[in-house]
Design a protein around this motif. Structure first.
Motif, mmCIF file in Angstrom:
data_model
loop_
_atom_site.group_PDB
_atom_site.id
_atom_site.type_symbol
_atom_site.label_atom_id
_atom_site.label_comp_id
_atom_site.label_asym_id
_atom_site.label_seq_id
_atom_site.Cartn_x
_atom_site.Cartn_y
_atom_site.Cartn_z
ATOM 1 N N PHE A 214 8.427 -12.518 -5.300
ATOM 2 C CA PHE A 214 7.830 -12.586 -3.518
ATOM 3 C C PHE A 214 6.726 -10.645 -4.385
ATOM 4 O O PHE A 214 7.885 -10.007 -4.605
ATOM 5 C CB PHE A 214 8.781 -12.917 -2.715
ATOM 6 C CG PHE A 214 8.695 -13.094 -2.413
ATOM 7 C CD1 PHE A 214 8.451 -14.973 -1.580
ATOM 8 C CD2 PHE A 214 10.499 -13.948 -3.174
ATOM 9 C CE1 PHE A 214 9.560 -15.545 -1.817
ATOM 10 C CE2 PHE A 214 11.373 -15.160 -2.627
ATOM 11 C CZ PHE A 214 10.158 -15.952 -1.312
ATOM 12 N N GLU A 215 6.066 -10.909 -4.632
ATOM 13 C CA GLU A 215 4.801 -9.744 -5.324
ATOM 14 C C GLU A 215 3.834 -9.800 -3.488
ATOM 15 O O GLU A 215 2.858 -10.814 -4.294
ATOM 16 C CB GLU A 215 4.507 -10.130 -6.471
ATOM 17 C CG GLU A 215 3.775 -9.154 -7.044
ATOM 18 C CD GLU A 215 3.375 -9.338 -8.178
ATOM 19 O OE1 GLU A 215 2.473 -8.080 -8.813
ATOM 20 O OE2 GLU A 215 3.776 -9.935 -9.338
ATOM 21 N N ASN A 216 3.348 -8.449 -3.903
ATOM 22 C CA ASN A 216 2.205 -8.075 -2.998
ATOM 23 C C ASN A 216 1.554 -7.117 -3.822
ATOM 24 O O ASN A 216 1.668 -6.090 -3.793
ATOM 25 C CB ASN A 216 2.817 -7.542 -1.434
ATOM 26 C CG ASN A 216 1.192 -6.890 -0.565
ATOM 27 O OD1 ASN A 216 0.509 -7.263 -1.127
ATOM 28 N ND2 ASN A 216 1.693 -6.863 0.555
ATOM 29 N N THR A 217 0.490 -7.277 -3.779
ATOM 30 C CA THR A 217 -0.280 -6.353 -5.038
ATOM 31 C C THR A 217 -1.184 -6.073 -4.645
ATOM 32 O O THR A 217 -2.196 -4.824 -5.011
ATOM 33 C CB THR A 217 -0.984 -7.868 -6.714
ATOM 34 O OG1 THR A 217 -1.285 -8.791 -4.814
ATOM 35 C CG2 THR A 217 0.217 -8.981 -6.614
ATOM 36 N N ALA B 153 1.379 -1.435 0.143
ATOM 37 C CA ALA B 153 1.983 -2.719 0.896
ATOM 38 C C ALA B 153 3.015 -3.487 0.733
ATOM 39 O O ALA B 153 3.753 -2.672 -0.120
ATOM 40 C CB ALA B 153 0.532 -4.036 0.587
ATOM 41 N N ASN B 154 3.701 -3.635 2.125
ATOM 42 C CA ASN B 154 5.871 -3.920 1.669
ATOM 43 C C ASN B 154 5.701 -5.436 1.366
ATOM 44 O O ASN B 154 4.562 -6.626 1.354
ATOM 45 C CB ASN B 154 5.815 -4.057 3.492
ATOM 46 C CG ASN B 154 5.416 -3.045 3.605
ATOM 47 O OD1 ASN B 154 5.247 -1.694 3.165
ATOM 48 N ND2 ASN B 154 5.239 -2.713 5.210
ATOM 49 N N MET C 184 13.828 -9.186 5.321
ATOM 50 C CA MET C 184 14.553 -8.296 4.033
ATOM 51 C C MET C 184 13.051 -7.877 3.503
ATOM 52 O O MET C 184 12.367 -8.581 2.517
ATOM 53 C CB MET C 184 15.382 -9.159 3.300
ATOM 54 C CG MET C 184 15.653 -8.531 1.999
ATOM 55 S SD MET C 184 17.285 -9.459 0.878
ATOM 56 C CE MET C 184 15.551 -10.647 0.420
ATOM 57 N N SER C 185 12.791 -6.564 3.040
ATOM 58 C CA SER C 185 11.475 -5.627 2.747
ATOM 59 C C SER C 185 11.706 -5.130 1.744
ATOM 60 O O SER C 185 12.281 -4.432 2.208
ATOM 61 C CB SER C 185 10.472 -6.065 3.826
ATOM 62 O OG SER C 185 11.385 -4.920 4.730
ATOM 63 N N GLY D 107 8.555 2.276 -0.916
ATOM 64 C CA GLY D 107 9.875 1.807 -1.891
ATOM 65 C C GLY D 107 11.244 1.186 -1.542
ATOM 66 O O GLY D 107 11.759 0.820 -1.798
ATOM 67 N N ALA D 108 11.911 1.646 -0.023
ATOM 68 C CA ALA D 108 12.936 1.464 -0.057
ATOM 69 C C ALA D 108 13.520 -0.059 0.967
ATOM 70 O O ALA D 108 12.543 -0.601 1.151
ATOM 71 C CB ALA D 108 13.290 2.408 1.259
#
Length: 291
Positions: A141-144, A148-149, A163-164, A172-173
């Motif tokens: 699962f990628e957000n480019t 962003a989350n 869950m993020s 980036g936690a």
């Protein structure tokens, strides 16, 4: 081949019906030799086949004879099939597949009333839920978008959890967030720090490892069950206690050296005092103090 019985008239309809071994080619001037199908459209440049209704539905029907056959829409390159939308390649009428002819496997299978199965290893497997992923490696699962989350939401009729990976506000936690309550209940930072918002319950043993001077901080109460241990190093050094048993015991070397209860304290061995000592209360036992 020339087929002089190609045109057939019935009622108000004209049918193109080639005999066995014949086909129909609509040639727009390319001169290409097209075989293997009963109807072919061929020509130079972009070619289109259109089904158009001026006042109603429009459709293309692909009708197989029985469940022993496939019904397919094939995508080809230079007369070689690369992909198929088909029913029959992964089962009977209850499945629709996107079939990869290059790798010779079903990449996606829809099962009526169940859901969709995805993955290069899915093959003829049965989708078991709304989304069933089969993969020998991982699911990404990628957000480019920068800063962003990337998140997954789990939702019931009464609650939503996230869950993020939180880039926007938590560097980036990895975060488990109760979206319904608006609280971050568990956070794992990129340096390995774990933060629990409220109570932490451990059903079995729990080990806290302090590396390079790091420490664990408890801002409220850490509760242990009856006769559970707070242990250091190996199994010989620990503190244990019981509310119902009315004791708190210290084991520095595998043997109890100090017991505390509602009646007082019991020292199992010698007592060394480095500073001033004050004695209070009544001693009802015969004892001595050696100086």
């Amino acid at each position: 081949k020339a087929d002089h019985n190609l045109l057939h008239l019935a009622d108000a309809n004209i049918y193109l019906r080639p005999a066995s071994g014949y086909w129909v080619t609509i040639d727009t001037g390319s001169g290409l030799s097209v075989t293997g199908g009963q109807l072919s459209v061929t020509g130079a440049g972009t070619q289109e086949v259109k089904v158009r209704s001026t006042d109603g539905h429009a459709s293309i029907q692909i009708d197989r004879k029985s469940t022993s056959n496939d019904a397919s829409l094939m995508l080809m390159t230079n007369n070689v099939t690369k992909w198929r939308f088909a029913t029959g390649v992964a089962g009977n009428d209850e499945k629709l597949s996107i079939y990869d002819d290059i790798a010779n496997t079903s990449m996606m299978t829809f099962k009526t009333g169940v859901g969709v199965g995805v993955g290069p290893s899915f093959g003829t497997a049965e989708p078991a839920c709304s989304l069933h992923v089969v993969n020998n490696d991982h699911v990404l699962f990628e957000n480019t978008t920068s800063n962003a989350n990337s998140l997954i939401k789990l939702k019931t009729t009464g609650r939503t959890w996230q869950m993020s990976v939180r880039e926007s506000d938590l560097s980036g936690a990895l975060t488990f967030r109760n979206e319904t309550a608006g609280t971050d209940d568990l956070k794992i930072s990129t340096t390995g720090t774990v933060t629990v918002r409220d109570n932490l319950t451990v059903a079995g043993s729990c080990t806290f490892a302090a590396l390079s001077g790091t420490s664990g901080t408890f801002s409220s109460t850490m509760s242990l069950g009856s006769s559970q241990k707070l242990q250091w190093g190996d199994a010989a050094t620990y503190i244990t206690g019981s509310n119902s048993g009315d004791f708190l015991q210290f084991y520095p070397d595998g043997n109890v050296q100090l017991t505390l209860n509602s009646s007082g304290a019991t020292i199992e061995d010698s007592l060394s005092v480095g500073g001033a000592t004050s004695w209070a209360g009544t001693d009802t036992q015969t004892c001595g103090i050696y100086l």
